[in-house]
Design a protein around this motif. Structure first.
Motif, PDB file in Angstrom:
ATOM      1  N   LEU A 144       0.831  -1.207   0.000  1.00 27.98           N
ATOM      2  CA  LEU A 144       0.000   0.000   0.000  1.00 27.98           C
ATOM      3  C   LEU A 144       0.869   1.262   0.000  1.00 27.98           C
ATOM      4  N   CYS A 145       0.422   2.285  -0.726  1.00 28.55           N
ATOM      5  CA  CYS A 145       1.110   3.575  -0.725  1.00 28.55           C
ATOM      6  C   CYS A 145       0.766   4.310   0.571  1.00 28.55           C
ATOM      7  N   ASP A 146       1.406   5.448   0.815  1.00 31.18           N
ATOM      8  CA  ASP A 146       1.194   6.194   2.068  1.00 31.18           C
ATOM      9  C   ASP A 146      -0.266   6.575   2.300  1.00 31.18           C
ATOM     10  N   PRO A 147      -0.957   7.195   1.325  1.00 33.15           N
ATOM     11  CA  PRO A 147      -2.360   7.562   1.590  1.00 33.15           C
ATOM     12  C   PRO A 147      -3.247   6.340   1.861  1.00 33.15           C
ATOM     13  N   CYS A 148      -3.060   5.270   1.107  1.00 32.33           N
ATOM     14  CA  CYS A 148      -3.868   4.061   1.326  1.00 32.33           C
ATOM     15  C   CYS A 148      -3.519   3.405   2.658  1.00 32.33           C
ATOM     16  N   LEU A 149      -2.242   3.440   3.050  1.00 27.59           N
ATOM     17  CA  LEU A 149      -1.832   2.879   4.332  1.00 27.59           C
ATOM     18  C   LEU A 149      -2.456   3.676   5.474  1.00 27.59           C
ATOM     19  N   GLU A 207      -5.201   5.450   5.291  1.00 30.44           N
ATOM     20  CA  GLU A 207      -6.635   5.149   5.246  1.00 30.44           C
ATOM     21  C   GLU A 207      -6.921   3.788   5.872  1.00 30.44           C
ATOM     22  N   HIS A 208      -6.057   2.812   5.595  1.00 34.84           N
ATOM     23  CA  HIS A 208      -6.223   1.474   6.178  1.00 34.84           C
ATOM     24  C   HIS A 208      -6.119   1.533   7.703  1.00 34.84           C
ATOM     25  N   HIS A 209      -5.116   2.251   8.222  1.00 35.22           N
ATOM     26  CA  HIS A 209      -4.948   2.354   9.678  1.00 35.22           C
ATOM     27  C   HIS A 209      -6.146   3.070  10.320  1.00 35.22           C
ATOM     28  N   GLU A 210      -6.650   4.109   9.669  1.00 31.52           N
ATOM     29  CA  GLU A 210      -7.820   4.812  10.193  1.00 31.52           C
ATOM     30  C   GLU A 210      -9.039   3.897  10.198  1.00 31.52           C
TER      31      GLU A 210
END
Length: 145
Positions: free
Chosen positions: A99-104, A106-109
């Motif tokens: 996962l890229c930074d924004p998707c990562l 978003e995943h953590h959130e």
């Protein structure tokens, strides 16, 4: 020994005549003045120019090869930033490497929101169970504590 050629038509057509760019040194593409054509840039100057061109082309090839190896996010399809790519290479055991930074982020959130919702549901269930137990014990024949 340099071999320099010209055409009579070129000399007569050029306003400067033989002093103009009507001479061509064999092995070169462009038309030059006689002095430029006879100049011998095959020495150190040509070597420096060729080395600089070689280094520039090599950097371009390396940059293209690096871009070809750059990972792509499995969720959104965006290429990784240099920082994210370095992090993934530095910590190979890291979860969600794809996962890229924004998707990562978003995943953590999303994971945090799910945990908070689960925690609230468990607290609500515990409250309901406690209230049910309290009502059960307050019946007509129930004991009060």
């Amino acid at each position: 020994m340099p071999v320099v050629v010209t055409e009579l038509e070129r000399i007569t057509a050029d306003p400067k005549g033989a002093a103009g760019k009507v001479w061509r040194r064999l092995g070169r593409e462009e038309w030059q003045t006689l002095g430029e054509a006879l100049d011998n840039p095959d020495g150190e100057r040509l070597y420096r120019v060729e080395m600089e061109q070689f280094r520039r082309r090599q950097k371009e090839r390396e940059a293209a090869a690096r871009e070809a190896q750059r990972p792509v996010c499995r969720r959104c399809g965006a290429k990784f930033t240099d920082d994210r790519w370095d992090t993934v290479r530095r910590y190979p055991a890291q979860e969600h490497r794809e996962l890229c930074d924004p998707c990562l982020t978003e995943h953590h959130e999303q994971v945090q929101a799910e945990r908070a919702a689960q925690r609230q549901a468990e607290e609500a269930a515990a409250r309901e169970a406690a209230e049910a137990e309290a009502k059960k014990n307050r019946g007509l024949f129930g004991r009060r504590r």
